[in-house]
Design a protein around this motif. Structure first.
Motif, short mmCIF file in Angstrom:
data_model
loop_
_atom_site.label_atom_id
_atom_site.label_comp_id
_atom_site.label_asym_id
_atom_site.label_seq_id
_atom_site.Cartn_x
_atom_site.Cartn_y
_atom_site.Cartn_z
N ASP A 183 0.81 -1.27 -0.04
CA ASP A 183 0.10 -0.03 0.12
C ASP A 183 0.93 1.24 -0.03
O ASP A 183 0.21 2.22 -0.47
N PHE A 184 2.27 1.37 0.48
CA PHE A 184 2.94 2.41 0.64
C PHE A 184 4.61 2.29 0.50
O PHE A 184 5.25 3.33 0.33
N VAL A 185 4.77 1.14 0.43
CA VAL A 185 6.32 1.00 0.23
C VAL A 185 6.86 1.35 -1.08
O VAL A 185 6.34 0.53 -1.93
N PRO A 186 7.95 1.93 -1.31
CA PRO A 186 8.38 2.05 -2.68
C PRO A 186 8.98 0.83 -3.20
O PRO A 186 9.54 0.09 -2.55
N LEU A 187 8.44 0.67 -4.62
CA LEU A 187 8.98 -0.44 -5.45
C LEU A 187 8.23 -1.91 -4.64
O LEU A 187 8.38 -2.93 -5.63
N CYS A 188 7.48 -2.06 -3.82
CA CYS A 188 6.81 -3.21 -3.21
C CYS A 188 5.53 -3.33 -4.04
O CYS A 188 4.56 -2.88 -3.99
N LEU A 237 21.74 -7.39 -13.22
CA LEU A 237 20.64 -6.65 -12.41
C LEU A 237 21.06 -5.55 -11.31
O LEU A 237 20.30 -4.85 -11.40
N ALA A 238 22.17 -5.94 -11.22
CA ALA A 238 22.59 -5.07 -9.95
C ALA A 238 22.92 -3.30 -10.75
O ALA A 238 22.60 -2.33 -10.19
N GLY A 239 23.30 -3.67 -12.11
CA GLY A 239 23.43 -2.25 -13.00
C GLY A 239 22.01 -1.82 -13.19
O GLY A 239 21.82 -0.53 -13.03
N ALA A 278 9.14 -4.24 -7.92
CA ALA A 278 9.05 -3.86 -9.47
C ALA A 278 9.37 -2.46 -9.61
O ALA A 278 8.89 -1.68 -8.94
N TYR A 279 9.76 -2.17 -10.84
CA TYR A 279 10.25 -0.94 -11.47
C TYR A 279 10.32 -1.31 -12.89
O TYR A 279 10.77 -2.08 -13.51
N ALA A 284 20.70 1.66 -8.71
CA ALA A 284 20.59 3.18 -8.81
C ALA A 284 18.91 3.30 -8.16
O ALA A 284 18.72 4.22 -7.26
N VAL A 285 18.33 2.38 -8.88
CA VAL A 285 16.72 2.44 -8.35
C VAL A 285 16.51 2.03 -6.72
O VAL A 285 15.86 2.76 -6.24
N PHE A 286 17.14 0.98 -6.47
CA PHE A 286 17.18 0.58 -5.20
C PHE A 286 17.63 1.75 -3.95
O PHE A 286 16.95 1.89 -3.21
N ASP A 287 18.65 2.33 -4.62
CA ASP A 287 19.54 3.49 -3.70
C ASP A 287 18.37 4.36 -3.37
O ASP A 287 18.07 4.99 -2.26
N LYS A 288 17.64 5.04 -4.55
CA LYS A 288 16.66 5.98 -4.50
C LYS A 288 15.56 5.73 -3.55
O LYS A 288 15.18 6.34 -2.76
#
Length: 150
Positions: free
Chosen positions: A29-34, A122-124, A58-59, A128-132
């Protein structure tokens, strides 16, 4: 190996914030990417509650699922997330909730995560998305607490 830690003062008690973060089923409901989260097991132990949960992050067109063991330790105001299976070499996530002396309705949330993807590709793509997203986690939980607790 990417690591991230934040300390954030919030205007909610440590126990309120513990309860909010412990409610893992509400994360989509509220966590980014979840995208989704399913608790597949729950057990009470002498340390506290232990959950096994599958989370899909997901992104855009990328979607990955991973399984974690979540140990809820209300007596210590701590939540420990240990990686079991998925696209990571390892993942460790720890939440602690520190009461602030003299302020019953305030606390400090400490969020720590250390992770590494198995795949360099996948890391590449996701690094950056995970860090944000991790930078937004604390504020997502604080905003959720404001909505629930006022």
């Amino acid at each position: 190996m990417p690591k991230f830690q934040s300390r954030q003062k919030v205007n909610h008690s440590a126990s309120q914030m513990f309860d909010l973060v412990a409610d893992v089923q509400s994360y989509p409901d509220f966590v980014p990417l979840c995208k989704s989260l399913h608790v597949r097991g729950h057990q009470e132990t002498s340390e506290g509650s232990v959950l096994v949960a599958d989370m899909v992050v997901a992104y855009k067109l990328i979607s990955e699922s991973f399984t974690s063991k979540v140990t809820l330790k209300p007596q210590d105001n701590e939540i420990l997330v240990e990686y079991l299976d998925g696209p990571f070499k390892h993942l460790e996530n720890r939440w602690t909730f520190e009461p602030i002396d003299g302020l019953a309705a305030a606390s400090v949330i400490v969020f720590y995560i250390d992770y590494e993807f198995k795949s360099r590709m996948l890391a590449g793509l996701m690094g950056a998305v995970f860090d944000k997203a991790f930078h937004k986690f604390s504020s997502a939980f604080e905003q959720r607490a404001d909505r629930i607790y006022g």
